[in-house]
Motif scaffolding. Structure first.
Motif: not given
Length: 128
Positions: A76-78, A81-88, A109-111
Motif C-alpha cells: 500500500v502507499p505510505n 494522495s490522489g487515487p488510492f490503490y492497493v497492490f497485490y 496526506g495522511y500516513t
C-alpha cells in the motif's frame, strides 16, 4: 541484508521480509522463512517483480502490508494522495494487480497503516 525488515506469520512460520520501500523502480525483494526453530534453519527466497510492475506502480512509494494466503504479498502507499490503490503481487504467478479504493479523498496526506487479513468485529456492544 537491508536496513528494514517486517516480521509476519507466513503459513504458520515466522517470515521476514527484507525491504526499505518499494516503487516502480524496485526490482523485487528478499523473503526469509524460519523452517526449523530448534536448528535455526532459514530458507531464503528472492522474488523479482514482473516488467509490468514499473507501469502499474509508477512513482508511488509503497510499504509492505502483509500476505493474503501464502502467495499474494500486499503493498500500500505510505501516504494517501490522489487515487488510492492497493497492490497485490502473486509470487507463484509473478503477476501484479492494482485495486482502487474509493472515498479516500478526505484523508489525503495522511500516513497509511494497513493490515492484511485483519477482521474487525463490528457487532454493536450494548451497555446494560
Amino acid at each position: 541484508m537491508e536496513d528494514a525488515t517486517t516480521l509476519m506469520n507466513y503459513n504458520g512460520k515466522l517470515g521476514l521480509l527484507m525491504f526499505d520501500f518499494f516503487n516502480g523502480k524496485s526490482s523485487g525483494f528478499e523473503f526469509w522463512v524460519l523452517e526449523d526453530f530448534d536448528k535455526k534453519e532459514w530458507s531464503d527466497h528472492v522474488y523479482v517483480f514482473p516488467p509490468v510492475w514499473q507501469n502499474v506502480v509508477e512513482k508511488t512509494t509503497l510499504c509492505f502490508s502483509g500476505v493474503v494466503g501464502t502467495t499474494e504479498f500486499v503493498f500500500v502507499p505510505n501516504t494517501l494522495s490522489g487515487p488510492f490503490y492497493v497492490f497485490y503481487y502473486n509470487i507463484e504467478k509473478n503477476t501484479v494487480v492494482r485495486v482502487g479504493v474509493r472515498g479516500m479523498e478526505a484523508f489525503e496526506g495522511y500516513t497509511v497503516e494497513a493490515f492484511s487479513n485483519h477482521v474487525e468485529n463490528v457487532e454493536l456492544i450494548r451497555a446494560f
